[in-house]
Scaffold this motif. Structure first.
Motif, mmCIF file in Angstrom:
data_model
loop_
_atom_site.group_PDB
_atom_site.id
_atom_site.type_symbol
_atom_site.label_atom_id
_atom_site.label_comp_id
_atom_site.label_asym_id
_atom_site.label_seq_id
_atom_site.Cartn_x
_atom_site.Cartn_y
_atom_site.Cartn_z
ATOM 1 N N ARG A 295 -30.269 41.996 -31.940
ATOM 2 C CA ARG A 295 -29.778 40.832 -32.663
ATOM 3 C C ARG A 295 -28.250 40.922 -32.804
ATOM 4 O O ARG A 295 -27.702 41.940 -33.231
ATOM 5 C CB ARG A 295 -30.413 40.782 -34.045
ATOM 6 C CG ARG A 295 -29.924 39.639 -34.934
ATOM 7 C CD ARG A 295 -30.347 39.883 -36.364
ATOM 8 N NE ARG A 295 -31.795 40.062 -36.452
ATOM 9 C CZ ARG A 295 -32.621 39.184 -36.999
ATOM 10 N NH1 ARG A 295 -32.135 38.055 -37.504
ATOM 11 N NH2 ARG A 295 -33.912 39.418 -37.053
ATOM 12 N N ARG A 297 -25.099 39.210 -34.682
ATOM 13 C CA ARG A 297 -24.797 38.316 -35.801
ATOM 14 C C ARG A 297 -23.309 38.014 -35.828
ATOM 15 O O ARG A 297 -22.472 38.917 -35.963
ATOM 16 C CB ARG A 297 -25.238 38.944 -37.115
ATOM 17 C CG ARG A 297 -24.807 38.174 -38.358
ATOM 18 C CD ARG A 297 -25.526 38.658 -39.594
ATOM 19 N NE ARG A 297 -26.960 38.377 -39.524
ATOM 20 C CZ ARG A 297 -27.830 38.786 -40.445
ATOM 21 N NH1 ARG A 297 -27.424 39.477 -41.477
ATOM 22 N NH2 ARG A 297 -29.119 38.493 -40.313
ATOM 23 N N THR A 332 -31.904 33.878 -32.486
ATOM 24 C CA THR A 332 -32.839 35.009 -32.515
ATOM 25 C C THR A 332 -34.249 34.571 -32.895
ATOM 26 O O THR A 332 -35.240 35.029 -32.306
ATOM 27 C CB THR A 332 -32.324 36.082 -33.498
ATOM 28 O OG1 THR A 332 -31.075 36.575 -33.022
ATOM 29 C CG2 THR A 332 -33.308 37.229 -33.626
ATOM 30 N N SER A 333 -34.380 33.690 -33.863
ATOM 31 C CA SER A 333 -35.720 33.263 -34.283
ATOM 32 C C SER A 333 -36.460 32.573 -33.144
ATOM 33 O O SER A 333 -37.669 32.799 -32.932
ATOM 34 C CB SER A 333 -35.620 32.329 -35.491
ATOM 35 O OG SER A 333 -34.805 31.198 -35.193
ATOM 36 N N ALA A 334 -35.731 31.745 -32.375
ATOM 37 C CA ALA A 334 -36.371 31.054 -31.241
ATOM 38 C C ALA A 334 -36.732 32.043 -30.146
ATOM 39 O O ALA A 334 -37.803 31.944 -29.518
ATOM 40 C CB ALA A 334 -35.435 29.977 -30.703
ATOM 41 N N GLU A 336 -37.486 35.199 -30.506
ATOM 42 C CA GLU A 336 -38.628 36.001 -30.946
ATOM 43 C C GLU A 336 -39.925 35.226 -30.780
ATOM 44 O O GLU A 336 -40.956 35.794 -30.384
ATOM 45 C CB GLU A 336 -38.418 36.426 -32.406
ATOM 46 C CG GLU A 336 -37.327 37.486 -32.573
ATOM 47 C CD GLU A 336 -37.083 37.825 -34.031
ATOM 48 O OE1 GLU A 336 -37.572 37.049 -34.907
ATOM 49 O OE2 GLU A 336 -36.406 38.837 -34.300
ATOM 50 N N ARG A 337 -39.893 33.927 -31.073
ATOM 51 C CA ARG A 337 -41.103 33.126 -30.880
ATOM 52 C C ARG A 337 -41.461 33.024 -29.395
ATOM 53 O O ARG A 337 -42.633 33.087 -29.011
ATOM 54 C CB ARG A 337 -40.900 31.723 -31.471
ATOM 55 C CG ARG A 337 -40.867 31.692 -32.988
ATOM 56 C CD ARG A 337 -41.003 30.266 -33.504
ATOM 57 N NE ARG A 337 -39.920 29.412 -33.020
ATOM 58 C CZ ARG A 337 -38.770 29.242 -33.671
ATOM 59 N NH1 ARG A 337 -38.552 29.879 -34.821
ATOM 60 N NH2 ARG A 337 -37.844 28.431 -33.182
ATOM 61 N N ASP A 393 -27.425 34.156 -35.833
ATOM 62 C CA ASP A 393 -28.039 35.308 -35.185
ATOM 63 C C ASP A 393 -28.469 34.895 -33.788
ATOM 64 O O ASP A 393 -29.201 33.908 -33.619
ATOM 65 C CB ASP A 393 -29.246 35.797 -35.983
ATOM 66 C CG ASP A 393 -28.854 36.343 -37.351
ATOM 67 O OD1 ASP A 393 -27.663 36.647 -37.534
ATOM 68 O OD2 ASP A 393 -29.725 36.447 -38.224
ATOM 69 N N THR A 395 -29.664 36.117 -29.608
ATOM 70 C CA THR A 395 -30.300 37.112 -28.746
ATOM 71 C C THR A 395 -30.104 36.701 -27.295
ATOM 72 O O THR A 395 -30.300 35.533 -26.939
ATOM 73 C CB THR A 395 -31.798 37.235 -29.050
ATOM 74 O OG1 THR A 395 -31.966 37.709 -30.396
ATOM 75 C CG2 THR A 395 -32.470 38.215 -28.097
#
Length: 457
Positions: A295, A297, A332-334, A336-337, A393, A395
């Motif tokens: 990650r 940031r 990052t959230s996208a 990870e999904r 954040d 990735t």
């Protein structure tokens, strides 16, 4: 034969049986002050080295300061575990205290050899260092650095003998005079070597044990000190000591700022590639479906967005198997999904190529169908993406374009770091100002003391 270094001490007749058990605690204030004084002692001795090399003279003010530090150290060590010879608490002063049972005097040398100064403190004194290491255990008179910081030691032969004397004192209430005499002879040897190593005399320390609290022979003859011409309280007053120590601390801090600023300026001017990027690269291989960065940031503390510190960010990826490669950046959230349930590997060290594998039997959808990428590129050969840093954040994901497992690439990541140049100049200017302030503080104190010791007063 008289000596330029005179170490004197008298044994208290009524020593406490138990006080020596807590003297390490009682002496802590002295240890703290001495730690600071020795911080100034070392660089001032370096200054004296160059003064002797070019002029043949030890600057008088620095000499008096260094003698005072050695004298203070000797009193504290005599009170504690280099002798345990007195229960009188040591005074907080660089000056000689005629009423204290431990005293140290070193005659000021009018001239010193400019040639000997190059070799006496390391080469000529080496045989003595070996002996002093056995006597003092390597930590009684000198700084000893270790992983847990600075420390004082009282090991070696001196420490063993003092411990024996302390046990006898505890049981019988009497300090054995033969042990005292022998310990004082060893202490005297250590101090003579210390004065020689600190360039205070050209008289080579004798390979001779002079036991007892009194120096053998008459005091060394030397030029009379014009004490009557100096006002009361002259010399190294507390204010001048603080000034020198503060100056040395500022100089030490300035070296860190100057070194850091110089390093950043070198990176800014000499290490950038033709496009202005500072880069790091490596080769990475995994049998999983994707290579993923940790990650990243782009934000300061308390959620305040970073002010473009990285500038433009660029990533170049080349498939080493000559196939098609995909590279993309997503929140990052996208990311990870997207990778949930699929096997992938996280790059934990860019330079070594170290990976952390997250095994899973599933496979992600084709990357160009995901619709999550802020910026992406795909194709044969080297693929390049670039974007301005922005708060959040992020990735980075590298995959085969067809979504198959087994990724083998060479990757290069870089940024323009526009803040690097201004930051380097801020550090350099701050370091220069601290250096000037530190030199001024130390120089003013040394100059004033020098004037008071001047024979023309």
């Amino acid at each position: 034969m008289s000596s330029a270094v005179r170490v004197e001490a008298s044994l208290d007749p009524d020593l406490s049986r138990w006080l020596w058990l807590v003297k390490w605690l009682l002496a802590i204030p002295h240890y703290l002050v001495l730690a600071v004084l020795w911080l100034a002692f070392v660089p001032l001795t370096v200054v004296a080295f160059f003064a002797i090399l070019f002029t043949g003279r030890y600057p008088r003010a620095i000499f008096e300061f260094d003698v005072g530090v050695l004298r203070w150290t000797w009193r504290v060590q005599y009170y504690t575990y280099a002798a345990l010879g007195t229960d009188q608490y040591p005074p907080f002063t660089l000056a000689d205290d005629p009423g204290y049972p431990a005293r140290l005097e070193i005659d000021y040398p009018e001239r010193l050899s400019r040639g000997l100064v190059l070799v006496k403190w390391w080469l000529l004194a080496l045989p003595h260092y070996l002996l002093v290491g056995l006597f003092a255990g390597g930590g009684l008179w000198l700084w000893n650095t270790s992983d847990d910081g600075f420390r004082w030691g009282a090991g070696g032969l001196i420490g063993i003998l003092v411990l024996i004397a302390a046990v006898i004192l505890l049981v019988r209430g009497e300090y054995p005079k033969p042990i005292f005499d022998f310990v004082l002879g060893l202490d005297r040897w250590v101090i003579r070597v210390g004065a020689y190593a600190a360039l205070m005399t050209d008289d080579y320390p004798p390979f001779r044990l002079d036991p007892g609290g009194t120096e053998p022979g008459p005091p060394a003859e030397g030029p009379a000190e014009p004490e009557r011409n100096r006002p009361a309280g002259a010399g190294w007053t507390s204010g001048r000591i603080v000034s020198v120590v503060a100056g040395v601390v500022l100089v030490v801090l300035s070296t860190g700022l100057l070194t850091g600023g110089g390093t950043l300026l070198w990176l800014d001017r000499a290490v950038r590639d033709d496009d202005g990027y500072l880069t790091v690269s490596g080769t990475y291989r995994t049998d999983t479906y994707a290579l993923v960065s940790e990650r990243v940031r782009f934000a300061a503390a308390d959620g305040v967005p970073a002010t473009r510190a990285l500038g433009d960010v660029r990533v170049r990826v080349t498939d080493l198997g000559a196939g098609d490669v995909f590279v993309g950046v997503a929140p990052t959230s996208a990311a990870e999904r997207y990778l949930a349930g699929a096997g992938y590997a996280t790059v934990t060290d860019l330079s070594s190529g170290e990976l952390t594998v997250h095994p899973s039997p599933g496979s992600p959808v084709l990357p160009w169908e995901a619709g999550i990428w802020t910026v992406s590129a795909a194709g044969t050969g080297t693929q390049t993406i670039s974007w301005p840093d922005q708060a959040g954040d992020w990735t980075l994901v590298v995959m085969n374009t067809d979504g198959s497992a087994g990724v083998d690439v060479r990757a290069e990541a870089g940024a323009t770091f526009p803040i690097l140049g201004p930051l380097s100049w801020v550090l350099l200017l701050s370091g220069a100002l601290l250096l000037a302030a530190g030199v001024a503080l130390a120089a003013v104190a040394v100059t004033r003391v020098s004037k008071e010791f001047s024979p023309n007063r």
